[in-house]
Design a protein around this motif. Structure first.
Motif, PDB file in Angstrom:
ATOM      1  N   ARG A 108      43.595  41.287  27.228  1.00  0.00           N
ATOM      2  CA  ARG A 108      42.504  40.573  26.565  1.00  0.00           C
ATOM      3  C   ARG A 108      41.299  41.503  26.424  1.00  0.00           C
ATOM      4  NH1 ARG A 108      44.686  35.449  25.063  1.00  0.00           N
ATOM      5  NH2 ARG A 108      42.628  34.490  25.158  1.00  0.00           N
ATOM      6  N   LYS A 109      40.744  41.545  25.232  1.00  0.00           N
ATOM      7  CA  LYS A 109      39.622  42.452  24.973  1.00  0.00           C
ATOM      8  C   LYS A 109      38.269  41.771  25.072  1.00  0.00           C
ATOM      9  CE  LYS A 109      41.959  46.093  24.523  1.00  0.00           C
ATOM     10  NZ  LYS A 109      43.056  45.518  25.262  1.00  0.00           N
ATOM     11  N   THR A 110      38.231  40.498  25.429  1.00  0.00           N
ATOM     12  CA  THR A 110      36.951  39.783  25.496  1.00  0.00           C
ATOM     13  C   THR A 110      36.648  39.326  26.921  1.00  0.00           C
ATOM     14  OG1 THR A 110      38.130  37.791  24.754  1.00  0.00           O
ATOM     15  CG2 THR A 110      36.942  39.040  23.089  1.00  0.00           C
ATOM     16  N   LEU A 111      37.196  39.990  27.905  1.00  0.00           N
ATOM     17  CA  LEU A 111      36.893  39.659  29.294  1.00  0.00           C
ATOM     18  C   LEU A 111      35.433  39.974  29.597  1.00  0.00           C
ATOM     19  CD1 LEU A 111      40.062  41.181  31.033  1.00  0.00           C
ATOM     20  CD2 LEU A 111      39.660  38.781  30.464  1.00  0.00           C
ATOM     21  N   GLN A 112      34.731  39.022  30.181  1.00  0.00           N
ATOM     22  CA  GLN A 112      33.323  39.221  30.526  1.00  0.00           C
ATOM     23  C   GLN A 112      33.241  39.830  31.926  1.00  0.00           C
ATOM     24  OE1 GLN A 112      30.623  35.966  29.655  1.00  0.00           O
ATOM     25  NE2 GLN A 112      31.893  35.264  27.965  1.00  0.00           N
ATOM     26  N   VAL A 113      33.509  41.117  31.985  1.00  0.00           N
ATOM     27  CA  VAL A 113      33.573  41.808  33.262  1.00  0.00           C
ATOM     28  C   VAL A 113      33.361  43.295  33.006  1.00  0.00           C
ATOM     29  CG1 VAL A 113      36.073  42.263  33.193  1.00  0.00           C
ATOM     30  CG2 VAL A 113      34.928  42.001  35.399  1.00  0.00           C
ATOM     31  N   PHE A 114      32.890  43.989  34.011  1.00  0.00           N
ATOM     32  CA  PHE A 114      32.801  45.444  33.928  1.00  0.00           C
ATOM     33  C   PHE A 114      34.148  46.054  34.297  1.00  0.00           C
ATOM     34  CE2 PHE A 114      28.250  44.421  34.804  1.00  0.00           C
ATOM     35  CZ  PHE A 114      27.750  44.879  33.590  1.00  0.00           C
ATOM     36  N   GLU A 115      34.469  47.158  33.656  1.00  0.00           N
ATOM     37  CA  GLU A 115      35.789  47.766  33.835  1.00  0.00           C
ATOM     38  C   GLU A 115      36.018  48.236  35.268  1.00  0.00           C
ATOM     39  OE1 GLU A 115      38.965  47.722  31.215  1.00  0.00           O
ATOM     40  OE2 GLU A 115      36.877  47.158  30.916  1.00  0.00           O
ATOM     41  N   SER A 116      34.976  48.668  35.942  1.00  0.00           N
ATOM     42  CA  SER A 116      35.115  49.103  37.336  1.00  0.00           C
ATOM     43  C   SER A 116      35.555  47.948  38.227  1.00  0.00           C
ATOM     44  CB  SER A 116      33.798  49.689  37.844  1.00  0.00           C
ATOM     45  OG  SER A 116      32.747  48.736  37.744  1.00  0.00           O
ATOM     46  N   ASP A 117      35.101  46.734  37.927  1.00  0.00           N
ATOM     47  CA  ASP A 117      35.525  45.561  38.700  1.00  0.00           C
ATOM     48  C   ASP A 117      36.990  45.233  38.434  1.00  0.00           C
ATOM     49  OD1 ASP A 117      33.035  45.172  39.889  1.00  0.00           O
ATOM     50  OD2 ASP A 117      32.302  44.001  38.196  1.00  0.00           O
ATOM     51  N   LEU A 118      37.411  45.415  37.177  1.00  0.00           N
ATOM     52  CA  LEU A 118      38.827  45.209  36.854  1.00  0.00           C
ATOM     53  C   LEU A 118      39.703  46.188  37.618  1.00  0.00           C
ATOM     54  CD1 LEU A 118      39.236  44.537  33.013  1.00  0.00           C
ATOM     55  CD2 LEU A 118      39.805  43.018  34.913  1.00  0.00           C
ATOM     56  N   PHE A 119      39.284  47.446  37.644  1.00  0.00           N
ATOM     57  CA  PHE A 119      40.084  48.441  38.364  1.00  0.00           C
ATOM     58  C   PHE A 119      40.147  48.119  39.849  1.00  0.00           C
ATOM     59  CE2 PHE A 119      40.722  52.261  40.836  1.00  0.00           C
ATOM     60  CZ  PHE A 119      41.870  52.780  40.249  1.00  0.00           C
ATOM     61  N   GLU A 120      39.019  47.752  40.428  1.00  0.00           N
ATOM     62  CA  GLU A 120      39.003  47.393  41.851  1.00  0.00           C
ATOM     63  C   GLU A 120      39.972  46.248  42.143  1.00  0.00           C
ATOM     64  OE1 GLU A 120      35.822  45.730  45.208  1.00  0.00           O
ATOM     65  OE2 GLU A 120      35.116  46.490  43.279  1.00  0.00           O
ATOM     66  N   ALA A 121      40.058  45.289  41.194  1.00  0.00           N
ATOM     67  CA  ALA A 121      40.955  44.144  41.375  1.00  0.00           C
ATOM     68  C   ALA A 121      42.416  44.563  41.322  1.00  0.00           C
ATOM     69  CB  ALA A 121      40.658  43.081  40.315  1.00  0.00           C
ATOM     70  N   ILE A 122      42.784  45.372  40.345  1.00  0.00           N
ATOM     71  CA  ILE A 122      44.203  45.769  40.247  1.00  0.00           C
ATOM     72  C   ILE A 122      44.581  46.727  41.376  1.00  0.00           C
ATOM     73  CG2 ILE A 122      44.119  45.461  37.736  1.00  0.00           C
ATOM     74  CD1 ILE A 122      44.566  48.556  37.587  1.00  0.00           C
ATOM     75  N   PHE A 123      43.606  47.479  41.878  1.00  0.00           N
ATOM     76  CA  PHE A 123      43.873  48.350  43.020  1.00  0.00           C
ATOM     77  C   PHE A 123      44.235  47.510  44.242  1.00  0.00           C
ATOM     78  CE2 PHE A 123      42.320  50.907  46.679  1.00  0.00           C
ATOM     79  CZ  PHE A 123      43.153  51.997  46.527  1.00  0.00           C
ATOM     80  N   LEU A 124      43.476  46.438  44.475  1.00  0.00           N
ATOM     81  CA  LEU A 124      43.793  45.528  45.572  1.00  0.00           C
ATOM     82  C   LEU A 124      45.136  44.849  45.336  1.00  0.00           C
ATOM     83  CD1 LEU A 124      43.076  43.910  48.123  1.00  0.00           C
ATOM     84  CD2 LEU A 124      41.794  42.339  46.669  1.00  0.00           C
ATOM     85  N   TRP A 125      45.378  44.388  44.106  1.00  0.00           N
ATOM     86  CA  TRP A 125      46.652  43.727  43.789  1.00  0.00           C
ATOM     87  C   TRP A 125      47.826  44.656  44.060  1.00  0.00           C
ATOM     88  CZ3 TRP A 125      50.772  44.708  40.632  1.00  0.00           C
ATOM     89  CH2 TRP A 125      51.654  43.652  40.396  1.00  0.00           C
ATOM     90  N   SER A 126      47.687  45.931  43.712  1.00  0.00           N
ATOM     91  CA  SER A 126      48.797  46.874  43.906  1.00  0.00           C
ATOM     92  C   SER A 126      49.121  47.067  45.384  1.00  0.00           C
ATOM     93  CB  SER A 126      48.460  48.223  43.258  1.00  0.00           C
ATOM     94  OG  SER A 126      47.391  48.872  43.935  1.00  0.00           O
ATOM     95  N   LYS A 127      48.097  47.013  46.232  1.00  0.00           N
ATOM     96  CA  LYS A 127      48.352  47.118  47.680  1.00  0.00           C
ATOM     97  C   LYS A 127      49.168  45.921  48.171  1.00  0.00           C
ATOM     98  CE  LYS A 127      44.365  49.835  49.246  1.00  0.00           C
ATOM     99  NZ  LYS A 127      43.181  49.838  50.154  1.00  0.00           N
ATOM    100  N   VAL A 128      48.760  44.728  47.751  1.00  0.00           N
ATOM    101  CA  VAL A 128      49.471  43.517  48.165  1.00  0.00           C
ATOM    102  C   VAL A 128      50.890  43.509  47.606  1.00  0.00           C
ATOM    103  CG1 VAL A 128      49.470  40.991  48.047  1.00  0.00           C
ATOM    104  CG2 VAL A 128      47.316  42.226  48.342  1.00  0.00           C
ATOM    105  N   GLU A 129      51.048  43.964  46.372  1.00  0.00           N
ATOM    106  CA  GLU A 129      52.377  43.991  45.752  1.00  0.00           C
ATOM    107  C   GLU A 129      53.304  44.962  46.479  1.00  0.00           C
ATOM    108  OE1 GLU A 129      55.146  42.772  42.628  1.00  0.00           O
ATOM    109  OE2 GLU A 129      53.419  41.945  43.716  1.00  0.00           O
TER     110      GLU A 129
END
Length: 463
Positions: free
Chosen positions: A177-198
């Motif tokens: 999605r290209k209309t996420l109201q978020v900064f890209e650094s926050d997105l990366f931090e989220a997927i980094f955490l998700w990858s650890k749990v995965e």
């Protein structure tokens, strides 16, 4: 013995999941348990034409046991409860499986109850949970509703407990999605955490190599060039999820930008990663501003913009004083932020950077309330706060022109490509004088994701 029943609920409700008179059993098997749920063909057939065909059609089932493979036991039990007693007993954990069961057995009333329940209960806190389930059960309309909630409240949704439990397909669907109201650094931090749990879920050691493996294409869907150097270095570079070649290429793109802040994903011109960062600056006759602790400002834009921060005049603030800024739309507070005025006594402005970008809709009136904990001892503003070279911006308030002088032009060269005068797209409805700057980007409109030339997977594909 009194056998009088007031309604069908009293008559048949007690037979739900009861072996008395049962003539059909539904079998559920999984790794943890084996369930055998009794039922009654006649009662089921009255409420479902699917069951009616199954039991009394031209080719009725000849067995007294039916194994159910695609419906969760709790969802099936909720279906039976409704068929026996017209009672709806659902909660956020089983509503999706109940909806799927209602659709499968064509129980339209229960389906409507489930949809209504979901619409009323959908929030940023459970949007990822419901999105994951909607994709699993192929509920496309619900999935789109969840995505829209996530788009508007991305930061809150990422912080929810549900996020780390989603599957990779759901993660990719969101990152696309290209209309996420978020900064890209926050997105990366989220997927980094998700990858650890995965990695833990897959019983893999948590290493950069395994994190890259479980993330797959999701890693390339982060728009790294939208970050600042500081955010890029503290996040992606430090994580070691990117190769040296990828880091170098992204650094070259980031270096070509002139913005001082992260570019929101929901802003335009992503194809160049050079969306103008606009600082709309205001110069007031500050001696007319009342010395008080609470200020209220109202404004509107004639076109959508993405606000990322504000700046406030500091001459009324005591050093180390807490400043609370609350942004409201026409309905309710959108968010508030508290910051300490710990700048030097010579600082004329206090920057307030939002934790997430916020899209301002065109022609809608927004209100900012500013609360100053402690006022300074100074009664007058420094003389260099004033600038008499700017004309008066006509801001209607109570049918009169606003008395403050403000800048007619945004004091930044980035405003020029927009080819607009500030009075053409911005209006103070109520102006207290405490706000010295509004920092924003043009909002994302009609941007084709396939035209975004800086999409990260291009760099990933080249390695």
């Amino acid at each position: 013995m009194d056998l009088t029943y007031k309604n069908d609920k009293d008559r048949f409700g007690h037979l739900c999941n009861n072996q008395q008179f049962a003539d059909i059993y539904f079998i559920f098997k999984n790794d943890k348990e084996h369930q055998r749920i009794p039922a009654h063909k006649l009662i089921l057939s009255v409420g479902s034409d699917v069951f009616k065909t199954m039991f009394f059609g031209s080719l009725p089932t000849q067995t007294d046991e039916i194994e159910i493979l695609d419906v969760e036991p709790d969802g099936f039990k909720a279906l039976l409860k409704y068929l026996y007693s017209q009672e709806v007993q659902i909660n956020p954990e089983i509503v999706m499986s109940t909806l799927y069961a209602a659709k499968k057995y064509n129980v339209a009333e229960l389906e409507l109850f489930c949809v209504d329940f979901l619409e009323k209960s959908l929030t940023a806190n459970n949007a990822f949970l419901l999105l994951n389930q909607a994709r699993f059960y192929d509920e496309l309309e619900l999935a789109e509703s969840c995505l829209k909630v996530i788009e508007k409240n991305t930061r809150e949704a990422l912080d929810s407990d549900c996020f780390i439990d989603i599957d990779l397909g759901t993660l990719i669907a969101v990152l696309e999605r290209k209309t996420l109201q978020v900064f890209e650094s926050d997105l990366f931090e989220a997927i980094f955490l998700w990858s650890k749990v995965e990695c833990v879920r897959k019983e893999l050691p948590v290493t950069p190599e395994n994190q890259r493996t479980v993330l797959g294409r999701a890693l390339s869907l982060i728009l790294y060039p939208l970050m600042t150097f500081k955010k890029f270095a503290n996040g992606p570079v430090r994580s070691r999820l990117l190769t040296d070649i990828q880091v170098t290429k992204f650094c070259m793109i980031i270096a070509s930008k002139t913005n001082s802040m992260e570019t929101p994903r929901c802003s335009t011109n992503l194809a160049l990663a050079k969306t103008p960062e606009v600082h709309l600056k205001f110069n007031y006759l500050t001696h007319l501003i009342q010395k008080q602790q609470h200020f209220i400002d109202s404004f509107a834009f004639s076109q959508p913009v993405v606000i990322v921060g504000f700046a406030l005049h500091t001459y009324l603030m005591k050093d180390k004083s807490k400043i609370t800024l609350t942004l409201k739309d026409s309905l309710q507070p959108v968010f508030d932020i508290t910051q300490c005025n710990d700048l030097s006594s010579t600082s004329l402005e206090l920057p307030i950077i939002l934790s997430r970008p916020f899209v301002i809709n065109s022609s809608e009136i927004y209100t900012i309330e500013t609360q100053i904990e402690k006022l300074s001892d100074c009664d007058l503003a420094p003389q260099n706060c004033l600038n008499k070279n700017y004309g008066e911006l006509n801001c209607v308030y109570c049918g009169r022109y606003n008395r403050y002088q403000v800048a007619k032009m945004a004091v930044m060269e980035h405003i020029k490509p927009l080819n607009m005068n500030s009075v053409d797209y911005f209006n103070f409805i109520k102006c207290s004088g405490i706000i010295s700057q509004i920092i924003f980007y043009e909002a994302n409109s009609n941007v084709d994701p396939e035209d975004v030339l800086v999409r990260s997977f291009d760099i990933f594909k080249s390695n």
